[in-house]
Write a protein that holds these residues in place. Structure first.
Motif, PDB file in Angstrom:
ATOM      1  N   ASP A 334      31.444  85.997  55.825  1.00  0.00           N
ATOM      2  CA  ASP A 334      30.789  85.123  54.938  1.00  0.00           C
ATOM      3  C   ASP A 334      30.360  83.707  55.536  1.00  0.00           C
ATOM      4  O   ASP A 334      29.685  82.806  54.794  1.00  0.00           O
ATOM      5  N   TYR A 335      30.342  83.546  56.562  1.00  0.00           N
ATOM      6  CA  TYR A 335      29.948  82.205  57.429  1.00  0.00           C
ATOM      7  C   TYR A 335      29.078  82.559  58.324  1.00  0.00           C
ATOM      8  O   TYR A 335      29.045  82.446  59.672  1.00  0.00           O
ATOM      9  N   PRO A 336      27.698  83.152  58.068  1.00  0.00           N
ATOM     10  CA  PRO A 336      26.582  83.398  58.950  1.00  0.00           C
ATOM     11  C   PRO A 336      25.967  82.213  59.561  1.00  0.00           C
ATOM     12  O   PRO A 336      25.898  81.060  58.898  1.00  0.00           O
ATOM     13  N   GLY A 337      25.585  82.396  60.758  1.00  0.00           N
ATOM     14  CA  GLY A 337      24.802  81.085  61.340  1.00  0.00           C
ATOM     15  C   GLY A 337      25.939  80.089  61.521  1.00  0.00           C
ATOM     16  O   GLY A 337      27.111  80.150  61.925  1.00  0.00           O
ATOM     17  N   LYS A 338      25.283  78.761  61.385  1.00  0.00           N
ATOM     18  CA  LYS A 338      26.099  77.548  61.477  1.00  0.00           C
ATOM     19  C   LYS A 338      26.613  77.160  60.219  1.00  0.00           C
ATOM     20  O   LYS A 338      26.026  77.337  59.055  1.00  0.00           O
ATOM     21  N   SER A 339      27.899  76.620  60.118  1.00  0.00           N
ATOM     22  CA  SER A 339      28.577  76.231  58.858  1.00  0.00           C
ATOM     23  C   SER A 339      29.069  74.738  59.171  1.00  0.00           C
ATOM     24  O   SER A 339      29.226  74.353  60.114  1.00  0.00           O
ATOM     25  N   LEU A 340      29.203  74.241  57.899  1.00  0.00           N
ATOM     26  CA  LEU A 340      29.678  72.861  57.991  1.00  0.00           C
ATOM     27  C   LEU A 340      31.369  72.730  58.015  1.00  0.00           C
ATOM     28  O   LEU A 340      31.893  73.702  57.251  1.00  0.00           O
ATOM     29  N   VAL A 341      31.769  71.918  58.956  1.00  0.00           N
ATOM     30  CA  VAL A 341      33.349  71.993  59.086  1.00  0.00           C
ATOM     31  C   VAL A 341      33.575  70.546  59.217  1.00  0.00           C
ATOM     32  O   VAL A 341      32.755  69.810  59.605  1.00  0.00           O
ATOM     33  N   GLY A 342      34.711  70.450  58.886  1.00  0.00           N
ATOM     34  CA  GLY A 342      35.310  68.892  58.987  1.00  0.00           C
ATOM     35  C   GLY A 342      36.954  69.044  58.615  1.00  0.00           C
ATOM     36  O   GLY A 342      37.682  70.056  58.261  1.00  0.00           O
ATOM     37  N   LEU A 343      37.569  67.984  59.069  1.00  0.00           N
ATOM     38  CA  LEU A 343      38.901  67.589  59.034  1.00  0.00           C
ATOM     39  C   LEU A 343      39.166  66.546  57.726  1.00  0.00           C
ATOM     40  O   LEU A 343      38.446  65.779  57.522  1.00  0.00           O
ATOM     41  N   LEU A 344      40.257  66.739  57.178  1.00  0.00           N
ATOM     42  CA  LEU A 344      40.888  65.824  56.162  1.00  0.00           C
ATOM     43  C   LEU A 344      41.918  65.047  56.726  1.00  0.00           C
ATOM     44  O   LEU A 344      42.571  65.557  57.530  1.00  0.00           O
ATOM     45  N   TRP A 345      42.531  64.009  56.217  1.00  0.00           N
ATOM     46  CA  TRP A 345      43.630  63.141  57.089  1.00  0.00           C
ATOM     47  C   TRP A 345      44.742  63.636  56.971  1.00  0.00           C
ATOM     48  O   TRP A 345      45.641  63.241  57.808  1.00  0.00           O
ATOM     49  N   ARG A 346      45.283  64.708  56.182  1.00  0.00           N
ATOM     50  CA  ARG A 346      46.585  65.438  56.351  1.00  0.00           C
ATOM     51  C   ARG A 346      46.426  66.489  57.222  1.00  0.00           C
ATOM     52  O   ARG A 346      47.549  67.296  57.365  1.00  0.00           O
ATOM     53  N   GLY A 347      45.312  66.892  57.841  1.00  0.00           N
ATOM     54  CA  GLY A 347      45.314  67.878  58.787  1.00  0.00           C
ATOM     55  C   GLY A 347      44.739  69.110  58.209  1.00  0.00           C
ATOM     56  O   GLY A 347      44.723  70.269  58.832  1.00  0.00           O
ATOM     57  N   LEU A 348      44.239  69.096  56.822  1.00  0.00           N
ATOM     58  CA  LEU A 348      43.640  70.274  56.183  1.00  0.00           C
ATOM     59  C   LEU A 348      42.154  70.236  56.679  1.00  0.00           C
ATOM     60  O   LEU A 348      41.422  69.343  57.114  1.00  0.00           O
ATOM     61  N   MET A 349      41.595  71.511  57.119  1.00  0.00           N
ATOM     62  CA  MET A 349      40.278  71.741  57.424  1.00  0.00           C
ATOM     63  C   MET A 349      39.427  72.325  56.442  1.00  0.00           C
ATOM     64  O   MET A 349      39.840  73.060  55.544  1.00  0.00           O
ATOM     65  N   PHE A 350      38.174  71.802  56.282  1.00  0.00           N
ATOM     66  CA  PHE A 350      37.162  72.479  55.185  1.00  0.00           C
ATOM     67  C   PHE A 350      36.125  73.109  55.904  1.00  0.00           C
ATOM     68  O   PHE A 350      35.761  72.635  57.003  1.00  0.00           O
ATOM     69  N   ARG A 351      35.233  74.111  55.354  1.00  0.00           N
ATOM     70  CA  ARG A 351      34.128  74.560  55.618  1.00  0.00           C
ATOM     71  C   ARG A 351      33.440  75.160  54.489  1.00  0.00           C
ATOM     72  O   ARG A 351      33.804  75.757  53.922  1.00  0.00           O
ATOM     73  N   ASN A 353      29.634  77.297  54.090  1.00  0.00           N
ATOM     74  CA  ASN A 353      28.225  77.871  54.635  1.00  0.00           C
ATOM     75  C   ASN A 353      27.069  77.719  53.646  1.00  0.00           C
ATOM     76  O   ASN A 353      27.296  78.278  52.652  1.00  0.00           O
ATOM     77  N   PRO A 354      25.865  77.060  54.029  1.00  0.00           N
ATOM     78  CA  PRO A 354      24.786  76.932  52.997  1.00  0.00           C
ATOM     79  C   PRO A 354      24.084  78.094  52.731  1.00  0.00           C
ATOM     80  O   PRO A 354      23.430  78.126  51.512  1.00  0.00           O
ATOM     81  N   GLY A 357      27.064  80.066  50.550  1.00  0.00           N
ATOM     82  CA  GLY A 357      27.772  79.314  49.463  1.00  0.00           C
ATOM     83  C   GLY A 357      29.219  79.343  49.786  1.00  0.00           C
ATOM     84  O   GLY A 357      30.186  78.834  49.025  1.00  0.00           O
ATOM     85  N   ALA A 358      29.680  80.074  50.777  1.00  0.00           N
ATOM     86  CA  ALA A 358      31.028  80.225  51.035  1.00  0.00           C
ATOM     87  C   ALA A 358      31.778  79.109  51.204  1.00  0.00           C
ATOM     88  O   ALA A 358      31.425  78.414  51.949  1.00  0.00           O
ATOM     89  N   ARG A 359      32.989  78.738  50.844  1.00  0.00           N
ATOM     90  CA  ARG A 359      33.735  77.618  51.156  1.00  0.00           C
ATOM     91  C   ARG A 359      35.215  77.774  50.964  1.00  0.00           C
ATOM     92  O   ARG A 359      35.721  78.886  50.493  1.00  0.00           O
ATOM     93  N   SER A 360      35.905  77.048  51.808  1.00  0.00           N
ATOM     94  CA  SER A 360      37.384  77.323  51.998  1.00  0.00           C
ATOM     95  C   SER A 360      37.982  76.169  52.562  1.00  0.00           C
ATOM     96  O   SER A 360      37.426  75.325  53.092  1.00  0.00           O
ATOM     97  N   PHE A 361      39.590  75.799  52.389  1.00  0.00           N
ATOM     98  CA  PHE A 361      40.145  75.074  52.792  1.00  0.00           C
ATOM     99  C   PHE A 361      41.151  75.689  53.711  1.00  0.00           C
ATOM    100  O   PHE A 361      41.731  76.612  52.900  1.00  0.00           O
TER     101      PHE A 361
END
Length: 684
Positions: A334-351, A353-354, A357-361
């Protein structure tokens, strides 16, 4: 965060992650031999382990990792701090690297040559990681500076950094070493945020915010014009990000604020977006859009058309600041090509895909770290509660076994006390005060990832004193039917607030700043309708210079809401961090290396006991009703017992103790950093 407690980090708050459980053996009680107290038999000290343990990420970046593949880098606070490399496809750790001697890092960035830099707080050190050489401690770039707030990648292996308390800018490259660009402004002590593009360094300061453009080659600095119509009083240029020919500056603090857009070529402010979260905007995508969190949602922004496009991805919690945000190829369906990723302050990761529209924590594998204890109190249920520094955290312990009964993610705690069947907690920043009922389920609407719908908040936020420029509710006391709080102000301000809360009416009965001119209120005691307060000449932020020479003791009528008297009980001492009454109703206090007793009727000090010549602002003193002795912590060096009748004192344990509380059972609880100890006096 407020860095540590002595070096204040600007506010931090939780996102959407439950606290990690402590290791099985973290709270295994360990008896330690102890000398006899003053006037009593031999007692025993037991090491209760680490009650508070959680993830705290400050700085981060998306960049190549140990094996060359893209990872999420995040700096976690601890002893020592660590650089953590996280796989953006799985959340697994790909690396965990020590930063020896560092407690944490707000400042993390990757340079084009593949180096990763981290600038730390505490003693302002710079570290460099490379795949070939690992982590190298580069020392303190500027010996006068103890905090590196931000680093920004330049050309090749060059990095630029901003510091406090001198408000300086520096550059570093492995070939030429450190370049000191000097202080950017004589009226600013912090260079809070730094970014670089096309030969120019951009740097933002604390409030009233200023943004500077510095020529990296010549060092010539020019202040950018203020955004039109924006009142900068009290606002920091908290985040500065150069991306795709534009400069994005978020004015305010740790919480959502206006994001202003500067066209670097046209040299003009072109747009303003309200309710933007920090700490970064993403690098631009193929269409020139950057992504950031706005009003609790991940959004895309096109600076040329000035349009905002929502993604439908929600970010809940008190603060949804990203700890590094960038692009990665995940190799997931569900995440072809490049996806946006990042971290939140308690160690949770988000991503996100434009394309799809797939998204997840995703919960990452970043390990929790022990948290320094900043508050200890007995709760209304007889359990012992602890709160922590920076990472925060909230733990309840069984007083018989010392085992942790529960843990929750929470704010940094400045003080705790029991009143009318509830535990009251003073939290940093904004001088917030909460009430926690242990008989009801924990349901923090600010700090739980999924608050229970329909349930009342618990802890319930009662009030804050941010409007009075306050940041730390350092003192709380039960005063008859009322709860009384004393606070310390935010950066650039002096003068704490005395606040009287009426739980029956659910409102403040009284609140006044500068009860004692230009002094914070850091200790409180209550007896017969009168609150006695100890002050500090310092602000809640160390960079604010005091105007008063010494601390004071004052008496306040709760019924009449008026100051009765004030005296200087300990000449030359900057703070009176603790007050308590003994069994005979006599008022005692500690200031630096001196314990004093006050005759409140005569309004004068009648006896003094000298512990040392210290002028420390740290100390604790409390009555143990079980044996009638006073127990205290002296200047972060020892725990002692003091007989208030004979004046005889006995050192129970030497160590870096700042927090201490007594349980109704007679047990004395104290903290050394993240570890909790119990001293149990021998029964007479």
């Amino acid at each position: 965060m407020t860095l540590i407690r002595r070096i204040v980090v600007a506010g931090i708050s939780v996102t959407t992650l439950l606290g990690m459980a402590a290791p099985v053996n973290a709270l295994a009680p360990t008896p330690v031999a102890s000398p006899a107290p003053a006037g009593g038999g031999a007692g025993k000290v037991t090491d209760l382990g680490v009650p508070l343990q959680d993830v705290l990420l400050l700085g981060g970046v998306v960049a190549p990792g140990p094996d060359g593949r893209t990872v999420l880098w995040g700096a976690s606070s601890g002893t020592p701090a660590h650089l953590n490399a996280v796989d953006p496809a799985t959340g697994d750790e790909r690396g965990r690297l020590d930063l020896p001697g560092a407690a944490g890092a707000w400042a993390v960035d990757a340079t084009p040559d593949g180096s990763l830099y981290a600038g730390t707080y505490g003693d302002g050190r710079l570290y460099r990681w490379t795949r070939e050489g690992g982590v190298a401690d580069l020392g303190r770039p500027l010996p006068s500076e103890n905090f590196i707030w931000s680093v920004a990648a330049g050309e090749g292996a060059t990095v630029y950094g901003g510091t406090s308390p001198g408000g300086r800018l520096f550059g570093y490259d492995p070939a030429g070493g450190v370049r000191d660009y000097g202080r950017l402004s004589p009226t600013h002590a912090y260079v809070r945020s730094v970014s670089y593009t096309n030969g120019k360094i951009y740097a933002g300061t604390e409030g009233p915010a200023a943004v500077f453009e510095v020529d990296a080659a010549t060092g010539v600095a020019e202040r950018l014009p203020d955004p039109p119509g924006l009142d900068l009083a009290g606002k920091w240029a908290y985040d500065v990000n150069a991306a795709g020919g534009f400069l994005y500056v978020r004015f305010g603090g740790a919480f959502p604020g206006p994001l202003h857009v500067w066209d670097i070529t046209a040299r003009t402010w072109t747009d303003a977006l309200e309710s933007a979260h920090g700490l970064d905007v993403s690098p631009p995508d193929d269409q020139g859009r950057v992504y950031f969190v706005k009003a609790g949602e991940l959004v895309g922004y096109d600076p040329r058309t000035r349009t905002v496009t929502g993604t439908g991805m929600p970010f809940t919690g008190r603060v949804a600041n990203t700890r590094g945000i960038g692009w990665a190829e995940l190799g997931l369906p569900d995440y072809p090509g490049k996806s946006l990723v990042g971290l939140l302050w308690r160690g949770l990761m988000f991503r996100y895909n434009p394309q799809t529209g797939a998204r997840s924590f995703v919960q990452t594998g970043i390990q929790g770290e022990p948290i320094d204890i900043t508050a200890i109190a007995e709760g209304p249920d007889g359990r012992v509660y602890t709160g922590g520094f920076l990472n925060g955290g909230f733990a309840a312990l069984d007083p018989k076994t010392g085992e942790r009964a529960e843990f929750h993610t929470f704010s940094q705690s400045e003080a705790m006390t029991t009143h009318a069947g509830k535990l009251y907690v003073g939290a940093y920043p904004e001088a917030r005060v909460y009430a926690y009922d242990p008989a009801l389920p924990w349901n923090s609407t600010e700090y739980s990832p999924s608050p229970e719908p329909g349930l009342e908040p618990n802890p319930a936020r009662l009030f804050d004193l941010a409007a009075d420029k306050q940041i730390r509710p350092r003192a709380l006391v039960s005063a008859g039917r009322y709860l009384v709080a004393g606070t310390m102000p935010d950066l650039g301000n002096l003068g704490g607030v005395l606040a009287v809360w009426d739980p029956r009416k659910g409102a403040l009965k009284y609140s006044q700043r500068n009860v004692i001119k230009d002094q914070s209120i850091v200790s409180l005691a209550y007896r017969d309708g009168v609150v006695y307060g100890g002050t500090s000449i310092y602000s809640g932020q160390s960079a604010t210079p005091p105007t008063q020479p010494e601390a004071k003791l004052f008496a306040w009528s709760v019924r009449e809401d008026r100051l009765l008297w004030e005296i200087v009980p300990a000449p030359g001492k900057p703070a009176i961090p603790a007050l308590t009454f003994d069994r005979l109703g006599r008022l005692w206090g500690i200031a630096g290396g001196e314990v004093f007793r006050v005759n409140v009727a005569a309004r004068k000090v009648v006896s003094r006991i000298t512990l040392s010549s210290s002028t420390s602002a740290s100390g604790a003193l409390v009555l143990n009703r079980a044996d009638g002795l006073l127990y205290g912590a002296h200047a972060g060096t020892e725990v002692f017992a003091l007989n208030p009748v004979t004046g005889k004192r006995k050192v129970l344990r030497r160590g870096p103790v700042h927090q201490l509380a007594v349980h109704r059972s007679g047990g004395v609880y104290f903290a050394e950093g993240p570890r909790l100890f119990k001293y149990q006096p021998q029964s007479r």
